[in-house]
Scaffold this motif. Structure first.
Motif, short mmCIF file in Angstrom:
data_model
loop_
_atom_site.label_atom_id
_atom_site.label_comp_id
_atom_site.label_asym_id
_atom_site.label_seq_id
_atom_site.Cartn_x
_atom_site.Cartn_y
_atom_site.Cartn_z
N ALA A 135 26.99 64.89 61.63
CA ALA A 135 26.31 66.20 62.01
C ALA A 135 26.95 66.77 62.51
O ALA A 135 26.49 67.68 62.91
CB ALA A 135 25.36 66.24 60.90
N LYS A 136 26.97 66.41 64.17
CA LYS A 136 27.05 67.04 64.85
C LYS A 136 27.66 68.25 65.19
O LYS A 136 29.30 68.08 64.21
CB LYS A 136 27.90 65.82 65.96
N LEU A 141 35.24 65.15 62.21
CA LEU A 141 35.35 64.04 60.87
C LEU A 141 35.64 63.98 59.77
O LEU A 141 36.30 65.46 58.89
CB LEU A 141 33.35 64.40 60.15
N VAL A 142 36.41 63.40 58.73
CA VAL A 142 37.65 63.10 57.70
C VAL A 142 36.38 61.78 56.70
O VAL A 142 35.80 61.12 57.56
CB VAL A 142 38.47 62.59 58.14
N THR A 164 23.38 66.08 56.39
CA THR A 164 24.71 67.30 55.52
C THR A 164 25.70 66.75 56.91
O THR A 164 25.76 67.20 58.08
CB THR A 164 23.77 68.96 55.89
N LEU A 165 26.43 66.76 56.56
CA LEU A 165 28.12 66.54 56.70
C LEU A 165 28.98 67.97 56.16
O LEU A 165 29.27 67.98 55.64
CB LEU A 165 28.89 65.45 55.85
N GLY A 184 44.31 59.65 66.21
CA GLY A 184 43.21 60.52 67.22
C GLY A 184 43.42 61.92 66.68
O GLY A 184 42.05 62.84 67.57
N GLU A 185 43.77 62.54 65.81
CA GLU A 185 43.62 63.47 65.44
C GLU A 185 41.92 63.76 64.79
O GLU A 185 41.14 65.06 65.07
CB GLU A 185 43.84 63.88 63.93
N ALA A 186 40.99 62.63 64.27
CA ALA A 186 39.94 62.95 64.00
C ALA A 186 38.95 62.19 64.30
O ALA A 186 39.22 61.41 65.24
CB ALA A 186 39.51 62.14 62.15
N ASP A 187 37.68 62.78 65.26
CA ASP A 187 36.58 62.35 65.66
C ASP A 187 35.68 60.82 65.14
O ASP A 187 35.92 60.24 66.12
CB ASP A 187 35.91 62.98 66.57
#
Lengths: 256, 261
Positions: A135-136, A141-142, A164-165, A184-187
């Protein structure tokens, strides 16, 4: 003229229709190849291909073909008449749809379980350490879309933990989520434990203690009306048997 | 000019009719599945309208970008000659024949965070992946060749005679372009722009690979339909029909007969 067109259409499409059902000889006599078509959840890709090879090795003249995809996609296709002989779902909800449509040839049997894990790029650039970290703010996030099993499980987990995402993308299958992470697109992406195992060095897995609270159960069933009924039953037995179970456990699946 | 009709061999009508059937029959099949009772309700649901509006906005921006980049491209290809021009033309038309998903992967490894320009974009504070910008980029990538092809064809068939006359009368290149060339090829330009818009509106493969799928940000109408077809097939069919209607309108605007007069 009208009947001419109709004849022509039929002439063109009938041979195609015939291609779809070449699995009519389930006894597999002689040198004739019988094809068994298995529709399986995307998260089963690696394991089922291996199980398929082992099954072929034990059954002369049998070829197992797979269609891997989101379970909800697959069950819709079967409802629309796709030529599946066996269906393996990543959750019970989509198998229930098959049963409700009177398309399960036998009672579905649970053959594996799977839990969630977070996948990050190898260097974990956002420093994700647990589910709460997803949730950071600013984290890319995917997740899976809520209608596919991995998405439903992710949603349940988030609700359980009161997190909460805010994903940047909701993908149609777990493999699509993994692709966004490996590129590498998503963390971070929420996938199954088994996907992290299968991805090897391409991702870093982040486990979290609450993962055992949401367990996806994988049921399998022959499809009603298949031409290869005996073979379909054999395949289901094979997945439930020692060989199938060993492959699944090696890949990180749990036993139901 | 009226040409004398040369008779066609009778058998040719059979495969021709078959081809027409192949195109039209699936549309009939889809229309037969439409739930007319709830059609209006389905196509005006909140998420349907969000997807529709996102699609229209991104496709319009993509079309404007196609015009800004594609008109000069077509002019250079049609009115100049240089070494390797044929090669350049083939390369810029590549997205026309490339599978869109391949285009998406190419865009990802160029504009993505770890792509060719990832560090530069990051330094500028720009993040393209998973944004509406990514959608527009994907749409522009796939639809640019449509504009270039239409316009270059129009420019070549219009010829350079009027431009030469205008120049000989002392008009400067920019004036010639604005007052002579553009009005001359306007029909080709319009049909090229409409085709680009239609291609952008239908874009799926490059978008889902490069931009992702999130309501209101990247989930355009085709992605929405793709998502919807498993949970609510009736709504998916209804929305598909909306896109068919748009496509019919587009063809009415841009059918080949109009672009060449």
């Amino acid at each position: 003229m009208k009947s001419l067109v109709l004849t022509a259409v039929l002439a063109l499409t009938l041979p195609l229709a015939a291609c779809g059902s070449d699995s009519d000889d389930s006894s597999g006599g002689g040198d004739k190849t019988t094809t068994l078509t298995v529709y399986a959840a995307a998260s089963l890709t690696a394991t089922f291909e291996e199980i398929g090879k082992k099954f072929e090795a034990e059954h002369d003249g049998v070829k197992v073909e797979f269609d891997f995809g989101g379970s909800s996609d697959l069950v819709t296709q079967i409802q629309e008449g796709a030529p599946a002989d066996v269906f393996a779902s990543a959750d019970t909800a989509n198998m229930d749809k098959l049963v409700d449509a009177d398309l399960a040839g036998d009672d579905p049997e649970n053959f594996a379980t799977n839990t969630l894990e977070i996948a990050t790029p190898p260097d974990n650039p956002a420093g994700v350490a647990g589910f709460q970290d997803l949730a950071k703010k600013g984290l890319q996030l995917v997740v899976c879309a809520p209608e596919v099993p991995c998405g439903a499980a992710t949603q349940t987990m988030a609700d359980n933990l009161g997190v909460t995402l805010k994903p940047v993308s909701e993908e149609q299958s777990v493999t699509d989520v993994l692709a966004k992470v490996t590129s590498g697109e998503a963390d971070a992406g929420v996938v199954y434990v088994t996907d992290v195992t299968a991805a090897g060095d391409a991702v870093t897995g982040v486990t979290f203690p609450e993962s055992g609270d949401v367990v996806n159960t994988y049921p399998i069933a022959p499809v009603e009306g298949t031409d290869a009924e005996d073979l379909a039953d054999d395949f289901v037995e094979f997945v439930l048997g020692d060989t199938g179970q060993q492959v699944l456990q090696d890949a990180g699946f749990g036993q139901p | 000019m009226q040409q004398r009709q040369v008779g066609l061999p009778a058998w040719i009508f059979v495969p021709a009719a078959l081809g027409v059937t192949l195109v039209l029959l699936p549309l009939v099949g889809m229309v037969s599945r439409v739930e007319w009772g709830s059609f209006f309700e389905l196509v005006t649901s909140d998420s349907a309208l969000t997807a529709l509006s996102l699609s229209l906005r991104t496709s319009l921006v993509a079309t404007v970008l196609c015009l800004l980049l594609g008109v000069p491209m077509a002019l250079v290809l049609a009115r100049t000659s240089f070494r390797g021009q044929g090669l350049v033309r083939s390369l810029v038309l590549l997205p026309l024949v490339l599978p869109p998903v391949v285009g998406g992967i190419a865009l990802l490894y160029t504009f993505g965070r770890r792509g060719l320009l990832g560090d530069e974009l990051d330094a500028l504070g720009l993040q393209i992946a998973f944004s509406t910008t990514a959608v527009v980029l994907a749409q522009t990538f796939v639809s640019l060749p449509f504009l270039v092809v239409s316009l270059e064809g129009a420019l070549r068939s219009a010829g350079a005679r009027y431009e030469e006359v205008a120049a000989s009368l002392g008009a400067r290149p920019t004036t010639v372009f604005r007052r002579v060339t553009l009005p001359l090829v306007m029909p080709g330009l319009v049909s090229g722009a409409v085709l680009s818009f239609a291609r952008a509106l239908g874009e799926f493969g490059a978008t889902i690979t490069f931009a992702g799928s999130l309501e209101g940000t990247t989930r355009t109408l085709p992605l929405f339909i793709y998502n919807l077809r498993v949970v609510d097939p009736d709504a998916a069919v209804a929305m598909s029909l909306v896109l068919v209607a748009v496509a019919v309108l587009v063809i009415a605007f841009a059918r080949p007969g109009r672009s060449t007069w």
